[in-house]
Each structure stands twice: as structure tokens, then as C-alpha cells.
Design an enzyme around this catalytic site. Structure first.
Site, mmCIF file in Angstrom:
data_model
loop_
_atom_site.group_PDB
_atom_site.id
_atom_site.type_symbol
_atom_site.label_atom_id
_atom_site.label_comp_id
_atom_site.label_asym_id
_atom_site.label_seq_id
_atom_site.Cartn_x
_atom_site.Cartn_y
_atom_site.Cartn_z
ATOM 1 N N ARG A 31 0.825 -1.209 0.000
ATOM 2 C CA ARG A 31 0.000 0.000 0.000
ATOM 3 C C ARG A 31 0.860 1.260 0.000
ATOM 4 N NH1 ARG A 31 -5.427 -1.092 1.308
ATOM 5 N NH2 ARG A 31 -5.762 -3.248 1.947
ATOM 6 N N SER A 142 -23.148 -13.228 9.436
ATOM 7 C CA SER A 142 -22.447 -12.054 8.922
ATOM 8 C C SER A 142 -22.421 -12.053 7.398
ATOM 9 C CB SER A 142 -21.015 -12.041 9.467
ATOM 10 O OG SER A 142 -20.270 -10.951 8.958
ATOM 11 N N SER A 194 -19.611 -0.043 0.374
ATOM 12 C CA SER A 194 -18.923 1.048 -0.308
ATOM 13 C C SER A 194 -18.152 0.630 -1.550
ATOM 14 C CB SER A 194 -17.971 1.749 0.666
ATOM 15 O OG SER A 194 -16.939 0.865 1.081
ATOM 16 N N HIS A 222 -21.855 4.488 5.508
ATOM 17 C CA HIS A 222 -21.794 5.242 4.245
ATOM 18 C C HIS A 222 -23.132 5.876 3.872
ATOM 19 C CE1 HIS A 222 -17.666 4.176 3.158
ATOM 20 N NE2 HIS A 222 -17.912 3.026 3.743
ATOM 21 N N LYS A 252 -17.266 10.730 7.918
ATOM 22 C CA LYS A 252 -17.557 10.750 6.482
ATOM 23 C C LYS A 252 -18.461 11.954 6.187
ATOM 24 C CE LYS A 252 -16.405 5.955 5.640
ATOM 25 N NZ LYS A 252 -15.622 5.774 6.862
ATOM 26 N N THR A 281 -9.662 4.447 26.907
ATOM 27 C CA THR A 281 -9.027 5.306 25.909
ATOM 28 C C THR A 281 -9.473 6.750 26.097
ATOM 29 O OG1 THR A 281 -8.602 5.578 23.540
ATOM 30 C CG2 THR A 281 -10.847 5.020 24.159
ATOM 31 N N THR A 282 -8.571 7.679 25.825
ATOM 32 C CA THR A 282 -8.923 9.100 25.897
ATOM 33 C C THR A 282 -9.997 9.396 24.854
ATOM 34 O OG1 THR A 282 -6.694 9.663 26.615
ATOM 35 C CG2 THR A 282 -8.028 11.455 25.703
#
Length: 404
Positions: A31, A142, A194, A222, A252, A281-282
Site C-alpha cells: 500500500r 455475517s 462502499s 456510508h 464521512k 481510551t482518551t
């Protein structure tokens, strides 16, 4: 104080990674990231290596990240509250904006509670893993084309799992019918997929959920901001309120950052109390949440409706221009325009030529995001794009395809 370099011995354990990276590069699947700094004064434009380029693959579908009112709300909130809050939600990190936004999201989706997470990925992963671990005998169904965040959230548990062919209601029913009515079940799927831009048969899946006593988890990532009279997604567009859980994002069409899940009060209270990625987590800064609330003011209003209309119009204009130019694309139901450029190396060559010769950035989509042979560009045509810009994009794309 000087820092001594690590000796070669500890680093040698990474030798296998080096070889795998080499294999990835040789296969053409490595990538490449294209740095681009967006320019608020010129929507759809970014700086790349000192020059202006047009970006045609952003998920900022309505251009809200550069909306003047949204930016002003974030700036004003920053000046009042600072750039961060330095805490997790349970340790000095929950602001009045969190509380107000979660109540607003729950009402928007007609659910009893909503939880805001640091991203849509975290929202999916943490909610699914926490709920499934709490009900170990729940069976999960799923969709085969679900997003990685959904896949990993399901994989992280020991629950029994079934993958059904994409949007195949008959196959899903066959799987559901194998279990007794009393067995807990959860169907996990998306509203807009998407990569192909197609829309799931939400009503038919909800009918199956009713028939087989299953719950549903619907990712509207989306569609949030883009579909429905107030931008609440495909369910709002259809008048469908049956999905048990609805997930959405701010990063988005809303133009800010973060994600959320709306659903039953007790289930999401349990997630709030047990999900590590929520507790430890913050959290999102107050200024970003205030920008999100201002963006929602616009998205949910008549102005948001006008932006959605222009987005759909521009998608139609892009499809018409591609068709005239003889460029292969998926004529999707949604606002997304997948342009097919088969061949991993070919799609990258076309992308590089567009950037180098025409100052146009559109990211190549390769395996494993799509099947080999299904390489493509996922083109988005924001409301501010003009017919002239669309035509220029298609001309440049045609020229690059002809020499690829």
C-alpha cells in the site's frame, strides 16, 4: 541524555516481517500512501508535494469538514475548552457535549440509547465483541462483504459464526432455520456497501429477523448524512425502524471524527460498562464534538437536504460522463461511483498518471479490499463539484486508461 541504539540481536526477530514486506511489494499489493493536506478555502483541493491537486476519492461526501459554520464551531469551542480533555469517559473525559450528542443520536435513530466512540471501527469492534462475549451461545450471521471492523469484532469471540453470501436473503434464511427459535441470534450487515455502492435488502432481512427471533446489527456508515429526509441513513429513507442496533460515523458525511452505536438501553449500558476500547481510551475532545453537533444542525435541516440532492445529481452526472466516454463502472444505487480498472498494476499505473500528469488524486483499490480482477477507483462527487470539473476528470481518466 543520549539514547543508545538497539543491538542487532533484538531487531533480528523482525527478519520475517522484512521478507513478508518484500513479498508484498513484489506482488504489487504493497500500500502506497499519498500525503494530501486539504485546503478549506478550495473544497475538493489539497496540497501534495507543494502543488494543488483535486481529490476525487474522499469520504467527506457533503464537504462538511470545510463548512464555515462547522469550522467556526470547532474554533470557538477550542478557544473556550482547549484542544483535548486528557481523560477517558469514566475519568474526567465525559463533557456535556458527549451527553447531549448521545441523546441526540438516540432520538435521531429512534433508539433508547447511543454511545459515542473514537471511531467507527472502534464502535463496531468494541460493541460486537462485548455483546457477543456477554451472550456466548448467541449465533452470528455475517454478510460476506462486511467491513473489516465488523469481521474482526465477530472473529474476536468464540461464538458460533456463519457467513452468508452477500445480500442473499434465501441463503440467510436457510442458515437461520437450522437453529431453534429460543437460541439467541444476531444478523450483522451494512446498509450501503462502499466498494460496489449497492444497498442491502434491509426490510427483507428484518422480516427474517422477526420470523426467526433474531436481533440485527446494521452498519449505516456510508449512508449517514447522505440518505433519508434528515440524513439518518437508509433506514430513515425506507421508514424502517426494526434494526436492533444502528452504527454510524462522523468521519464521512458529517465531516468531523468519531463513531457511534444506537440501540437498546440495557445492552449499550452494558457495553459502556465493559468495553475496553470505550473505558480505557482518551475520548474525543469537546471541540470536535461541538463541531459535530453544528454539522448535524446543517445535515438534519433543509440545507442538508439540498446538499444530498446535489450529491445525487453529481453522481448521475459522473455516471453519464463515464458512459459517454466508454469507461466501465458499476451503476450503483448509492452516491458512490465505482470505476472498474482490472489489474493490480494497471490500476496503480492509471492512478499515478492521473496524479503526475493531471493533478488528480483517486486511490487505487486492490485486493484484499476487492477480489483480484475487480480492481477499481471508488469515485465520489461532492455537491460542490461542477459539470466542468466532472468532464475534465473523465477526459483525464480516459487518456490514462488508453495508455495503461
Amino acid at each position: 541524555m543520549s539514547v543508545l541504539p538497539l543491538s542487532p540481536a533484538p531487531l533480528s526477530v523482525f527478519g520475517g516481517m522484512r521478507s513478508k514486506l518484500t513479498e508484498l511489494k513484489e506482488s504489487g499489493l504493497y500500500r502506497e500512501f499519498t500525503p494530501c493536506s486539504y485546503l478549506a478555502e478550495e473544497p475538493g483541493t489539497a496540497l501534495h508535494q507543494g502543488r494543488r491537486i483535486q481529490v476525487w476519492c474522499t469520504n467527506d461526501y457533503l464537504g462538511m469538514s470545510q463548512n464555515a459554520q462547522v469550522m467556526e464551531a470547532q474554533i470557538a469551542s477550542t478557544l473556550r475548552h482547549g484542544t483535548g480533555n486528557g481523560g477517558s469517559r469514566n475519568i474526567a473525559g465525559t463533557s456535556e457535549a458527549h451527553v447531549a450528542l448521545e441523546a441526540r443520536l438516540a432520538a435521531w435513530h429512534r433508539k433508547s440509547r447511543a454511545l459515542v466512540f473514537t471511531s467507527g471501527y472502534v464502535a463496531n469492534f468494541e460493541t460486537l465483541t462485548t455483546l457477543l462475549q456477554a451472550v456466548p451461545d448467541m449465533v452470528v450471521f455475517s454478510d460476506a462483504l462486511n467491513h473489516r471492523s465488523l469481521i474482526e469484532g465477530i472473529r474476536a469471540t468464540k461464538n458460533r459464526k456463519h457467513i452468508f453470501p452477500h445480500s442473499d436473503v434465501a441463503a440467510l434464511e436457510e442458515l437461520l432455520s437450522q437453529y431453534e427459535t429460543e437460541r439467541p441470534k444476531l444478523i450483522v450487515f451494512e446498509s450501503v456497501y462502499s466498494m460496489d455502492g449497492d444497498i442491502a435488502p434491509i426490510g427483507a432481512i428484518c422480516d427474517l429477523a422477526d420470523r426467526y427471533n433474531a436481533m440485527t446489527y446494521l452498519d449505516e456508515t456510508h449512508a449517514i448524512g447522505v440518505n433519508g429526509p434528515t440524513g439518518a441513513g437508509i433506514c430513515e429513507q425506507l421508514g424502517e425502524e426494526r434494526p436492533t442496533f444502528v452504527q454510524g460515523v462522523f468521519g464521512k458525511a458529517v465531516g468531523t471524527t468519531g463513531g457511534y452505536v444506537a440501540g437498546p438501553d440495557e445492552a449499550l449500558d452494558y457495553v459502556r460498562s465493559h468495553a475496553p476500547g470505550f473505558i480505557f481510551t482518551t475520548t474525543i475532545p469537546r471541540s470536535s464534538l461541538d463541531a459535530t453537533r453544528r454539522s448535524l444542525d446543517i445535515v438534519q435541516s433543509g440545507a442538508g437536504g439540498e446538499l444530498r440532492r446535489k450529491l445525487r445529481e453529481n453522481a448521475l452526472r459522473m455516471r453519464a460522463a463515464l458512459r459517454t466516454a466508454g469507461i466501465d463502472f458499476i451503476d450503483a444505487e448509492s452516491h458512490l461511483v465505482p470505476v472498474l480498472v482490472p489489474g493490480g498494476e494497471r490500476v496503480k499505473r492509471v492512478s499515478r498518471r492521473l496524479l503526475d500528469e493531471f493533478d488528480i488524486y483517486v486511490q487505487p483499490v486492490n485486493y484484499p479490499s476487492v477480489a483480484k480482477g475487480g480492481e477499481r477507483f471508488r469515485v465520489t462527487v461532492a455537491p460542490f463539484r461542477t459539470q466542468e470539473q466532472i468532464d475534465a476528470f473523465v477526459r483525464a481518466l480516459r487518456a490514462c486508461l488508453d495508455n495503461a
